[in-house]
Design an enzyme around this catalytic site. Structure first.
Site, mmCIF file in Angstrom:
data_model
loop_
_atom_site.group_PDB
_atom_site.id
_atom_site.type_symbol
_atom_site.label_atom_id
_atom_site.label_comp_id
_atom_site.label_asym_id
_atom_site.label_seq_id
_atom_site.Cartn_x
_atom_site.Cartn_y
_atom_site.Cartn_z
ATOM 1 N N GLY A 69 0.576 -1.043 -0.027
ATOM 2 C CA GLY A 69 0.177 -0.035 0.040
ATOM 3 C C GLY A 69 0.928 1.342 -0.108
ATOM 4 N N ASN A 149 -9.041 3.187 8.694
ATOM 5 C CA ASN A 149 -8.052 2.004 9.385
ATOM 6 C C ASN A 149 -8.479 2.097 10.788
ATOM 7 O OD1 ASN A 149 -6.673 4.548 9.264
ATOM 8 N ND2 ASN A 149 -4.845 3.327 10.101
ATOM 9 N N GLN A 179 -7.898 -0.295 3.184
ATOM 10 C CA GLN A 179 -8.603 -0.952 4.372
ATOM 11 C C GLN A 179 -10.108 -1.128 3.659
ATOM 12 O OE1 GLN A 179 -7.884 -1.987 7.337
ATOM 13 N NE2 GLN A 179 -5.943 -1.203 7.477
ATOM 14 N N SER A 199 -3.529 -3.316 -0.802
ATOM 15 C CA SER A 199 -2.490 -3.842 -0.190
ATOM 16 C C SER A 199 -2.843 -5.368 -0.084
ATOM 17 C CB SER A 199 -2.001 -3.231 1.158
ATOM 18 O OG SER A 199 -0.978 -3.978 1.826
ATOM 19 N N THR A 237 12.549 -6.980 -11.407
ATOM 20 C CA THR A 237 12.053 -8.209 -11.678
ATOM 21 C C THR A 237 10.738 -8.346 -10.956
ATOM 22 O OG1 THR A 237 14.036 -8.996 -12.351
ATOM 23 C CG2 THR A 237 12.424 -10.591 -11.965
ATOM 24 N N CYS A 323 0.647 1.286 12.622
ATOM 25 C CA CYS A 323 1.840 2.246 12.226
ATOM 26 C C CYS A 323 2.072 3.353 13.142
ATOM 27 C CB CYS A 323 1.567 2.784 10.905
ATOM 28 S SG CYS A 323 1.483 1.517 9.654
HETATM 29 N N1 PLP Z 1 -3.340 2.917 3.875
HETATM 30 C C1 PLP Z 1 -3.894 2.570 5.093
HETATM 31 C C2 PLP Z 1 -5.301 2.940 5.332
HETATM 32 C C3 PLP Z 1 -3.361 1.291 5.784
HETATM 33 O O1 PLP Z 1 -4.309 0.755 6.747
HETATM 34 C C4 PLP Z 1 -2.281 0.916 5.610
HETATM 35 C C5 PLP Z 1 -1.763 -0.242 6.385
HETATM 36 O O2 PLP Z 1 -1.847 -0.143 7.620
HETATM 37 C C6 PLP Z 1 -1.690 1.199 4.431
HETATM 38 C C7 PLP Z 1 -2.109 2.382 3.544
HETATM 39 C C8 PLP Z 1 -0.158 0.725 4.126
HETATM 40 O O3 PLP Z 1 0.173 -0.267 3.505
HETATM 41 P P1 PLP Z 1 1.154 -1.298 3.510
HETATM 42 O O4 PLP Z 1 1.148 -1.691 5.017
HETATM 43 O O5 PLP Z 1 0.786 -2.296 2.702
HETATM 44 O O6 PLP Z 1 2.367 -0.389 3.093
#
Ligand code: PLP
Length: 375
Positions: A69, A149, A179, A199, A237, A323
């Protein structure tokens, strides 16, 4: 184990592991190779792209595979802003985006772009009216998440797309659908968006794979250059095992989507009714539109401590998004909640494999935690 943190990440589906193993041990050709193993891999890649495209409501030629993502979002935001910088330098997003969007916008602010951050209300929604009021002559990029999220709310992307089409047709619309993928149907054309990110690891594919939808109507500049794979949008690749695992997860999720949604809705209702019975003073944060996420505050019980108590009982949830890494929730703050509410917030997020027993274990853990923390 009672894993209720599926918005952070979820288990890889066994069928995805199976195809990935085959592509690592036996059919490991490089799709760019000219011999039969390479030709076979290229054919498989085409097939996997078609599967993922279908799941995203797109055509195969509109899909670029990425490392997840975050990379899809970065490619979209920087690509769109830089493409349109000669038209204007104003961007609209929200205060409660994922940090991939927020930090990309912060970087663009350093480059001289102006960013308007729309504020969500207490229910966890931004308003299309606020969006319309924020629109300027020089707005060139809009990035809005489909499903939040931390609180599971759907944002009015269809209304925003329609406003853009009528009032700022040159602005590029990106949707972070990470999400929302398999929580609701993705319909980028109906939403009038040109870019959309997803993602793999939120839907039963491995970590490190994702996709960016780039509508046929636009072209953006790639940031990873090299051998020109992915039609030049993302050189390197192709990670065939991950792409295959992603496609197989999409196929399974697509096939089971209606049943999964019904099951997860029943779990969410069960959790709400049990909470009301056993911990009636628990406060729900926001009004989710998808059943996969429920955010509650048990005021007086610090979430970090509650998390540890639950963990000792093999119940896994989170305090905010993974995160945020234990930092105060920017989402709940943007929604206007006070510290007491934010400090005690717990996010519970479901996957199709969850059961009522997981919820019972969670509530038993909550009750033990409350006894320990609210003396
Ligand atoms: N966007 C949202 C709303 C998410 O919840 C997340 C991951 O928690 C991401 C982006 C990032 O995705 P990735 O973990 O695949 O980089």
């Amino acid at each position: 184990m009672h894993y209720l943190d599926n918005s952070a990440t979820t288990a890889v589906l066994p069928e995805a592991v199976e195809v990935m193993t085959k592509l690592m041990l036996t059919d490991f050709g490089n799709p760019s190779s000219q011999h039969s193993m390479g030709i076979k891999a290229a054919k498989e890649l085409k097939n996997y792209r078609e599967i993922v495209a279908k799941a995203m409501g797109a055509n195969a030629d509109e899909i670029t595979f990425t490392s997840g993502g975050t990379e899809a979002i970065n490619t979209a935001i920087f690509g769109a802003a830089h493409k349109n910088r000669h038209i204007g330098k104003h961007i609209i997003t929200t205060e409660f985006e994922h940090s991939a969007v927020k930090n990309a916008c912060k970087r663009l602010e350093e480059e001289g772009f102006a960013v308007t951050y729309l504020k969500p209300d207490e229910t966890g929604h931004i308003s299309a009216e606020d969006f319309e009021n924020a629109l300027r002559q020089d707005t060139v990029l809009v990035s809005i998440m489909l499903v939040n999220n931390e609180v599971g709310t759907l944002q009015p992307v269809e209304k925003i797309g329609a406003i853009l089409k009528a009032k700022a047709p040159r602005a590029i619309f990106h949707i972070d659908a990470v999400q929302g993928f398999f929580r609701t149907a993705l319909t980028p054309r109906k939403w009038n968006c040109q870019l959309m990110s997803v993602s793999g690891h939120k839907i039963g594919a491995p970590k490190g794979i994702g996709a960016l939808y780039i509508s046929r109507d636009i072209k953006i500049r790639p940031y990873i250059v090299g051998g020109g794979q992915e039609k030049g949008m993302r050189s390197g690749t192709e990670p065939m095992p991950s792409i295959a695992g992603f496609a197989v997860a999409c196929e399974i999720r697509q096939k089971n989507m209606a049943d999964d949604l019904k099951h997860v809705s029943e779990l969410a209702e069960y959790l709400k009714s049990q909470l009301e019975k056993r911990i009636p003073w628990a406060k729900q944060n926001g009004q989710p539109d998808v059943p996969h996420v429920l955010n509650v505050s048990l005021e007086g019980c610090k979430s970090e401590v509650m998390l540890r108590i639950l963990e000792s009982r093999e119940v896994y949830v989170s305090a905010g998004s993974a995160c945020a890494k234990g930092k105060e929730s920017a989402v709940l703050k943007a929604m206007g909640f006070d510290n007491k509410r934010i400090d005690s917030a717990i996010r519970i997020s479901f996957a199709p494999f969850n059961t009522k027993e997981d919820i019972d274990a969670l509530l038993d853990g909550f009750e033990q935690g409350i006894k320990m923390l609210k003396r």
